[in-house]
Write a protein that holds these residues in place. Structure first.
Motif, short mmCIF file in Angstrom:
data_model
loop_
_atom_site.label_atom_id
_atom_site.label_comp_id
_atom_site.label_asym_id
_atom_site.label_seq_id
_atom_site.Cartn_x
_atom_site.Cartn_y
_atom_site.Cartn_z
N ASP A 82 -30.76 20.28 -45.85
CA ASP A 82 -31.02 21.76 -46.37
C ASP A 82 -31.53 21.82 -47.78
OD1 ASP A 82 -29.45 22.80 -44.16
OD2 ASP A 82 -27.52 22.84 -45.18
N GLU A 136 -35.44 20.96 -47.18
CA GLU A 136 -35.87 22.13 -46.69
C GLU A 136 -36.11 23.21 -47.74
OE1 GLU A 136 -35.04 25.61 -43.42
OE2 GLU A 136 -34.15 23.42 -43.11
N TYR A 137 -35.25 23.61 -48.38
CA TYR A 137 -35.46 24.54 -49.72
C TYR A 137 -36.54 24.08 -50.55
CZ TYR A 137 -34.71 27.61 -53.69
OH TYR A 137 -34.78 28.32 -54.64
N SER A 174 -26.02 19.84 -47.15
CA SER A 174 -26.76 18.60 -46.76
C SER A 174 -28.00 18.32 -47.34
CB SER A 174 -27.01 18.72 -45.17
OG SER A 174 -27.94 19.65 -44.96
N TYR A 232 -25.75 22.85 -52.13
CA TYR A 232 -26.23 22.52 -50.38
C TYR A 232 -25.47 21.69 -49.63
CZ TYR A 232 -30.60 24.19 -52.34
OH TYR A 232 -31.53 25.27 -53.09
#
Length: 58
Positions: free
Chosen positions: A27, A30-31, A24, A22
């Motif tokens: 990110d 979110e995942y 960040s 990732y």
């Protein structure tokens, strides 16, 4: 996915994911469908903070 409860194991897992997959923390969260502030708080307990320039907790 359930994240590790132990903050040191969590730290290792998160930093590995940030390094390998990732770009960040946003990110990654979110995942994982995990609240970013809650993750920051859990790692702050062991005095680690996210450093965006390094994309890792230090």
């Amino acid at each position: 996915m359930t994240l590790p409860k132990d903050p040191f194991i969590l730290l290792s897992y998160i930093n590995t994911q940030l390094r390998d997959k990732y770009s960040s923390l946003a990110d990654l969260c979110e995942y994982l469908e995990f609240n970013e502030q809650e993750l920051r708080d859990r790692l702050n307990v062991i005095h680690y903070e996210y450093v965006p320039e390094l994309n890792q907790f230090k």
